[in-house]
Design a protein around this motif. Structure first.
Motif, short mmCIF file in Angstrom:
data_model
loop_
_atom_site.label_atom_id
_atom_site.label_comp_id
_atom_site.label_asym_id
_atom_site.label_seq_id
_atom_site.Cartn_x
_atom_site.Cartn_y
_atom_site.Cartn_z
N ASN A 91 3.02 43.85 16.41
CA ASN A 91 4.28 43.48 17.03
C ASN A 91 4.82 44.57 17.95
O ASN A 91 5.43 44.28 18.98
CB ASN A 91 5.32 43.13 15.98
CG ASN A 91 5.08 41.77 15.34
OD1 ASN A 91 4.34 40.96 15.89
ND2 ASN A 91 5.70 41.52 14.21
N TYR A 95 5.57 44.16 21.85
CA TYR A 95 6.83 44.52 22.49
C TYR A 95 6.59 45.40 23.72
O TYR A 95 7.19 45.17 24.79
CB TYR A 95 7.73 45.25 21.49
CG TYR A 95 8.98 45.84 22.12
CD1 TYR A 95 10.00 45.02 22.58
CD2 TYR A 95 9.10 47.22 22.26
CE1 TYR A 95 11.12 45.56 23.18
CE2 TYR A 95 10.23 47.77 22.85
CZ TYR A 95 11.23 46.94 23.31
OH TYR A 95 12.35 47.47 23.90
N GLN A 119 6.72 35.24 13.87
CA GLN A 119 7.23 36.58 13.61
C GLN A 119 7.20 37.44 14.87
O GLN A 119 8.11 38.24 15.11
CB GLN A 119 6.41 37.24 12.49
CG GLN A 119 6.51 36.55 11.14
CD GLN A 119 5.65 37.23 10.09
OE1 GLN A 119 4.97 38.21 10.37
NE2 GLN A 119 5.68 36.70 8.87
N THR A 120 6.16 37.27 15.66
CA THR A 120 6.07 38.01 16.92
C THR A 120 7.21 37.61 17.85
O THR A 120 7.84 38.47 18.48
CB THR A 120 4.72 37.75 17.60
OG1 THR A 120 3.66 38.04 16.69
CG2 THR A 120 4.56 38.60 18.85
N TYR A 123 10.42 39.12 16.65
CA TYR A 123 10.42 40.57 16.89
C TYR A 123 10.83 40.88 18.34
O TYR A 123 11.63 41.78 18.59
CB TYR A 123 9.02 41.12 16.60
CG TYR A 123 8.93 42.63 16.57
CD1 TYR A 123 9.13 43.34 15.40
CD2 TYR A 123 8.60 43.34 17.72
CE1 TYR A 123 9.03 44.73 15.37
CE2 TYR A 123 8.49 44.73 17.71
CZ TYR A 123 8.71 45.41 16.52
OH TYR A 123 8.61 46.78 16.51
#
Length: 270
Positions: A91, A95, A119-120, A123
């Motif tokens: 992750n 980002y 979830q990514t 994030y």
């Protein structure tokens, strides 16, 4: 163009017109023709580089073309694809790569898949990066999917795509591209989630539509290693250039067809 304006368009049932774009010349033309969103797609691996798929596209390729598009269309909403390998496993790396695309001129990043990718998405969103999800047929998984095939035909598959869309929407993604899924499934998903949907081969009931510009102009004829006669355009492709002798008018006609809900027709949907 902003996300707020896109939601205002959806609230008044105005369709969103989106096209892929890889350079400043087309970006400028599209912006003046009224295209709402420009997608710097990793489809450039096929369309510009002549490959059979998108799997060799790099972050350097994506940032280069994102900068080019941003230079030509300073007022458009620009989304940049995250290429394969740039977001799946870490992750923090996702980002950093997403931030690279934003600093290159994109306002949003797009990546493929549901499941763990939720979830990514969360994030990135928590760190101020707008996200567009991509569900249904996902080109980066072409080998795993066994080729370019419609997704969501079985009850199990349709349920999974729907759940992924719900989870992505709840995570805060702004848009979801639905590619090559049955029109009835895309309609159900669109009516079930807060995020806006963009269809490609997914029927007219999505909040908007997207095409590759070279498909819209009828000039893409497959991988460079193959003969043109071996290529068969996907069902969702329509050549808008054959109706006029102007590239700009062809793009305008596409925008008008999306806005008037005359494209896609059932023959361009699954």
């Amino acid at each position: 163009m902003t996300l707020t304006r896109l939601h205002e368009m959806a609230d008044r049932d105005e369709k969103i017109a989106m096209l892929t774009c890889y350079d400043a010349t087309f970006a400028k033309l599209m912006e003046h023709a009224g295209v709402d969103i420009l997608l710097v797609g990793d489809s450039l691996g096929m369309v510009l580089q002549g490959a059979e798929n998108t799997l060799n596209v790099s972050m350097h390729h994506m940032t280069y073309h994102t900068k080019s598009v941003a230079a030509g269309a300073p007022n458009a909403l620009i989304i940049a694809d995250m290429p394969v390998g740039s977001y799946e496993h870490d992750n923090e790396a996702a980002y950093k790569n997403a931030l690279w695309l934003i600093r290159s001129g994109a306002q949003m990043v797009k990546f493929e898949g549901g499941g763990d990718r939720v979830q990514t998405a969360r994030y990135l969103i928590d760190r101020g990066i707008p996200v567009c999800a991509h569900l249904g047929f996902t080109p980066q998984s072409v080998n795993q999917l066994g080729g370019y095939k419609i997704q969501g035909k079985t009850e199990e598959s349709a349920h999974q795509i729907t759940q992924d869309a719900i989870d992505m929407s709840n995570a805060g993604v702004s848009l979801i591209v639905l590619e090559m899924v049955p029109a009835t499934l895309a309609k159900h998903i669109t009516e079930s989630i807060k995020a806006l949907t963009i269809g490609i081969g997914a029927g007219v009931d999505c909040d908007g539509q997207v095409l590759v510009i070279q498909d819209l102009l009828g000039i893409y004829n497959g991988a460079a290693s193959k003969q043109p006669h071996e290529f068969k355009a996907p069902r969702f492709v329509k050549n808008f250039l054959c109706e006029t002798n102007s590239v700009k008018q062809a793009v305008s006609n596409y925008v008008n067809a999306v806005k008037s809900k005359t494209f896609p027709t059932p023959e361009h949907s699954y």
